[in-house]
Design a protein around this motif. Structure first.
Motif, PDB file in Angstrom:
ATOM      1  N   HIS A  67       0.833  -1.212   0.000  1.00  0.00           N
ATOM      2  CA  HIS A  67       0.000   0.000   0.000  1.00  0.00           C
ATOM      3  C   HIS A  67       0.866   1.260   0.000  1.00  0.00           C
ATOM      4  O   HIS A  67       0.688   2.160   0.817  1.00  0.00           O
ATOM      5  CB  HIS A  67      -0.974   0.008   1.182  1.00  0.00           C
ATOM      6  CG  HIS A  67      -1.828  -1.213   1.237  1.00  0.00           C
ATOM      7  ND1 HIS A  67      -2.907  -1.394   0.431  1.00  0.00           N
ATOM      8  CD2 HIS A  67      -1.713  -2.345   1.976  1.00  0.00           C
ATOM      9  CE1 HIS A  67      -3.455  -2.586   0.674  1.00  0.00           C
ATOM     10  NE2 HIS A  67      -2.735  -3.182   1.603  1.00  0.00           N
ATOM     11  N   GLU A  68       1.804   1.276  -0.926  1.00  0.00           N
ATOM     12  CA  GLU A  68       2.708   2.426  -1.068  1.00  0.00           C
ATOM     13  C   GLU A  68       2.517   3.041  -2.448  1.00  0.00           C
ATOM     14  O   GLU A  68       1.784   2.515  -3.282  1.00  0.00           O
ATOM     15  CB  GLU A  68       4.160   1.970  -0.886  1.00  0.00           C
ATOM     16  CG  GLU A  68       4.438   1.404   0.492  1.00  0.00           C
ATOM     17  CD  GLU A  68       5.807   0.754   0.632  1.00  0.00           C
ATOM     18  OE1 GLU A  68       6.178   0.430   1.773  1.00  0.00           O
ATOM     19  OE2 GLU A  68       6.495   0.546  -0.385  1.00  0.00           O
ATOM     20  N   GLY A  69       3.212   4.149  -2.697  1.00  0.00           N
ATOM     21  CA  GLY A  69       3.149   4.788  -4.010  1.00  0.00           C
ATOM     22  C   GLY A  69       1.726   5.081  -4.416  1.00  0.00           C
ATOM     23  O   GLY A  69       0.937   5.586  -3.629  1.00  0.00           O
ATOM     24  N   GLU A  70       1.364   4.714  -5.648  1.00  0.00           N
ATOM     25  CA  GLU A  70       0.020   4.981  -6.142  1.00  0.00           C
ATOM     26  C   GLU A  70      -1.041   4.201  -5.405  1.00  0.00           C
ATOM     27  O   GLU A  70      -2.241   4.497  -5.523  1.00  0.00           O
ATOM     28  CB  GLU A  70      -0.060   4.713  -7.643  1.00  0.00           C
ATOM     29  CG  GLU A  70       0.077   3.241  -8.008  1.00  0.00           C
ATOM     30  CD  GLU A  70      -0.010   2.991  -9.496  1.00  0.00           C
ATOM     31  OE1 GLU A  70      -1.138   2.953 -10.035  1.00  0.00           O
ATOM     32  OE2 GLU A  70       1.046   2.836 -10.117  1.00  0.00           O
ATOM     33  N   PHE A  71      -0.654   3.201  -4.649  1.00  0.00           N
ATOM     34  CA  PHE A  71      -1.607   2.370  -3.907  1.00  0.00           C
ATOM     35  C   PHE A  71      -1.717   2.779  -2.438  1.00  0.00           C
ATOM     36  O   PHE A  71      -2.379   2.104  -1.644  1.00  0.00           O
ATOM     37  CB  PHE A  71      -1.204   0.900  -3.999  1.00  0.00           C
ATOM     38  CG  PHE A  71      -1.222   0.376  -5.399  1.00  0.00           C
ATOM     39  CD1 PHE A  71      -2.402  -0.095  -5.965  1.00  0.00           C
ATOM     40  CD2 PHE A  71      -0.078   0.370  -6.178  1.00  0.00           C
ATOM     41  CE1 PHE A  71      -2.425  -0.568  -7.266  1.00  0.00           C
ATOM     42  CE2 PHE A  71      -0.087  -0.101  -7.476  1.00  0.00           C
ATOM     43  CZ  PHE A  71      -1.258  -0.572  -8.032  1.00  0.00           C
ATOM     44  N   ALA A  72      -1.048   3.860  -2.061  1.00  0.00           N
ATOM     45  CA  ALA A  72      -1.086   4.320  -0.662  1.00  0.00           C
ATOM     46  C   ALA A  72      -2.505   4.713  -0.291  1.00  0.00           C
ATOM     47  O   ALA A  72      -3.254   5.256  -1.102  1.00  0.00           O
ATOM     48  CB  ALA A  72      -0.136   5.490  -0.459  1.00  0.00           C
ATOM     49  N   ASP A  73      -2.850   4.429   0.933  1.00  0.00           N
ATOM     50  CA  ASP A  73      -4.196   4.785   1.439  1.00  0.00           C
ATOM     51  C   ASP A  73      -4.306   6.258   1.708  1.00  0.00           C
ATOM     52  O   ASP A  73      -3.431   6.952   2.024  1.00  0.00           O
ATOM     53  CB  ASP A  73      -4.492   4.011   2.732  1.00  0.00           C
ATOM     54  CG  ASP A  73      -4.577   2.518   2.459  1.00  0.00           C
ATOM     55  OD1 ASP A  73      -4.927   2.128   1.321  1.00  0.00           O
ATOM     56  OD2 ASP A  73      -4.292   1.741   3.394  1.00  0.00           O
TER      57      ASP A  73
END
Length: 73
Positions: A67-73
């Motif tokens: 859940h980092e980068g573009e997928f970070a919450d």
């Protein structure tokens, strides 16, 4: 009973996908250990571009998993 059967099938599919990922990781590790089949005296910018593509794909996977980068919450 049906939920238990679905869970068993989900677990079986999960284990199969995990095995596929583990096999892919092992193949990538072996390829990396072999310097991606490129001799150091023969490295060119095309090889750099190829590794850049691989790194970007792996970063996308890592970002998604953690859940980092573009997928970070």
């Amino acid at each position: 009973m049906r939920s238990s059967k679905n869970n068993a099938k989900a677990l079986e599919a999960f284990i199969q996908r995990k095995a596929e990922i583990d096999a892919a990781r092992a193949r990538i590790k072996t390829l990396s250990d072999e310097h991606f089949n490129v001799h150091p005296d023969e490295v060119n910018w095309g090889d750099v571009g190829t590794l850049d593509d691989y790194a970007k794909l792996l970063k996308r996977i890592i970002d998604s998993a953690f859940h980092e980068g573009e997928f970070a919450d």
